[in-house]
Design a protein around this motif. Structure first.
Motif, short mmCIF file in Angstrom:
data_model
loop_
_atom_site.label_atom_id
_atom_site.label_comp_id
_atom_site.label_asym_id
_atom_site.label_seq_id
_atom_site.Cartn_x
_atom_site.Cartn_y
_atom_site.Cartn_z
N GLN A 89 -0.35 44.20 -62.34
CA GLN A 89 -0.73 42.79 -62.44
C GLN A 89 -0.11 42.20 -63.71
N ASP A 90 1.05 41.58 -63.56
CA ASP A 90 1.72 40.98 -64.71
C ASP A 90 0.87 39.83 -65.24
N LYS A 91 0.92 39.60 -66.53
CA LYS A 91 0.14 38.50 -67.12
C LYS A 91 0.70 37.14 -66.71
N ASN A 92 2.00 37.10 -66.44
CA ASN A 92 2.65 35.87 -66.01
C ASN A 92 2.35 35.64 -64.53
N ARG A 93 1.75 34.49 -64.20
CA ARG A 93 1.32 34.21 -62.83
C ARG A 93 2.47 34.27 -61.84
N LEU A 94 3.63 33.69 -62.19
CA LEU A 94 4.76 33.69 -61.26
C LEU A 94 5.25 35.11 -60.99
N LYS A 95 5.38 35.91 -62.04
CA LYS A 95 5.81 37.30 -61.85
C LYS A 95 4.78 38.07 -61.03
N ARG A 96 3.50 37.82 -61.27
CA ARG A 96 2.43 38.50 -60.52
C ARG A 96 2.54 38.17 -59.04
N GLU A 97 2.78 36.90 -58.70
CA GLU A 97 2.91 36.50 -57.31
C GLU A 97 4.19 37.05 -56.68
N GLU A 98 5.29 37.05 -57.45
CA GLU A 98 6.54 37.61 -56.95
C GLU A 98 6.38 39.11 -56.66
N ASP A 99 5.70 39.82 -57.56
CA ASP A 99 5.50 41.26 -57.40
C ASP A 99 4.61 41.56 -56.20
N PHE A 100 3.59 40.74 -56.00
CA PHE A 100 2.71 40.92 -54.83
C PHE A 100 3.52 40.70 -53.55
N ALA A 101 4.31 39.63 -53.52
CA ALA A 101 5.12 39.32 -52.34
C ALA A 101 6.13 40.43 -52.07
N ALA A 102 6.76 40.94 -53.12
CA ALA A 102 7.74 42.02 -52.96
C ALA A 102 7.06 43.27 -52.38
N SER A 103 5.85 43.54 -52.85
CA SER A 103 5.12 44.71 -52.35
C SER A 103 4.74 44.53 -50.89
N CYS A 104 4.43 43.31 -50.49
CA CYS A 104 4.14 43.04 -49.07
C CYS A 104 5.40 43.24 -48.23
N ALA A 105 6.56 42.83 -48.76
CA ALA A 105 7.82 43.06 -48.05
C ALA A 105 8.08 44.56 -47.90
N LEU A 106 7.78 45.32 -48.94
CA LEU A 106 7.92 46.78 -48.88
C LEU A 106 7.04 47.35 -47.78
N ILE A 107 5.79 46.88 -47.70
CA ILE A 107 4.87 47.39 -46.68
C ILE A 107 5.39 47.08 -45.29
N GLN A 108 5.92 45.88 -45.09
CA GLN A 108 6.48 45.54 -43.77
C GLN A 108 7.67 46.44 -43.45
N ASN A 109 8.54 46.67 -44.44
CA ASN A 109 9.66 47.60 -44.23
C ASN A 109 9.14 48.97 -43.81
N LEU A 110 8.11 49.43 -44.51
CA LEU A 110 7.52 50.74 -44.21
C LEU A 110 6.97 50.78 -42.79
N GLN A 111 6.27 49.73 -42.39
CA GLN A 111 5.72 49.69 -41.04
C GLN A 111 6.82 49.76 -39.99
N LEU A 112 7.90 49.04 -40.22
CA LEU A 112 8.98 49.02 -39.23
C LEU A 112 9.72 50.36 -39.17
N CYS A 113 9.98 50.96 -40.33
CA CYS A 113 10.63 52.28 -40.35
C CYS A 113 9.75 53.33 -39.69
N ALA A 114 8.45 53.27 -39.97
CA ALA A 114 7.52 54.23 -39.38
C ALA A 114 7.44 54.03 -37.87
N TRP A 115 7.37 52.78 -37.42
CA TRP A 115 7.28 52.49 -35.99
C TRP A 115 8.48 53.06 -35.25
#
Length: 187
Positions: free
Chosen positions: A101-127
């Motif tokens: 959880q970065d202290k900078n709000r924009l970086k925190r939101e970017e990092d959360f969004a990037a992690s969600c993209a990673l999860i979607q990639n993982l779901q598709l590779c696993a599927w």
């Protein structure tokens, strides 16, 4: 199978068969999933995995202990708690995706969004390999301070998702999607 086919075929899987999912395979899938776009190449994620029987048992006990501390679950009968623990232990693998959880709000939101993209990639590779999953962000578990502490999530981190992973015998029917043009505003 094309990427479009994989995207449209993927489903949330709630019932898994008994075939195990190895940590090695999860790492292999994650090595592909980490190619998700992430701002500044911060790679803000890390992972906590429970795939062995002892690890899943420890995690299930921790989850039940953590939710038992919440008012709405405090008086949950012991039998239901035991059923919940058994159900968790039957899941072939459980993966937590954790982000700083970065202290900078924009970086925190970017990092959360990037992690969600990673999860979607993982779901598709696993599927593509016949592995389904549920992506849960249930706050009583993912946001529970007791459980987070038990599994090693730091005070400056958050769980982006708890992924139940496994092989399956049945694919649920698809649900229709709203065509993009119905949600599009053209300027």
């Amino acid at each position: 199978m094309s990427i479009a086919d994989v995207i449209q075929a993927r489903r949330t899987i709630r019932r898994f068969n008994e075939k195990s999912v190895s940590v090695e395979l999860i790492n292999e899938l994650l090595d592909i999933a980490v190619w998700a776009p992430n701002h500044g190449m911060r790679e803000p994620w890390r992972f906590i995995c429970a795939a062995s029987d002892p690890a899943k048992e420890q995690l299930a006990e921790g989850v039940v202990r953590a939710i038992s501390e919440l008012k709405r679950y405090k008086w949950l009968p012991g039998k239901l708690k035991e059923m919940y623990k058994q159900k968790m232990q039957q899941i072939p693998a459980i993966l937590f995706v954790v982000v700083k959880q970065d202290k900078n709000r924009l970086k925190r939101e970017e990092d959360f969004a990037a992690s969600c993209a990673l999860i979607q990639n993982l779901q598709l590779c696993a599927w593509e390999r016949g592995i389904g999953m549920i992506w849960s962000m249930e706050d009583t578990v993912c946001g529970n301070p007791t459980l987070c502490k038990d599994i090693g999530v730091g005070s400056e981190e958050c769980v982006v998702g708890m992924l139940y992973m496994g092989y399956f015998d049945h694919i649920p029917k698809s649900k229709s999607r709203t065509p993009a043009k119905k949600k599009m505003t053209v300027l």
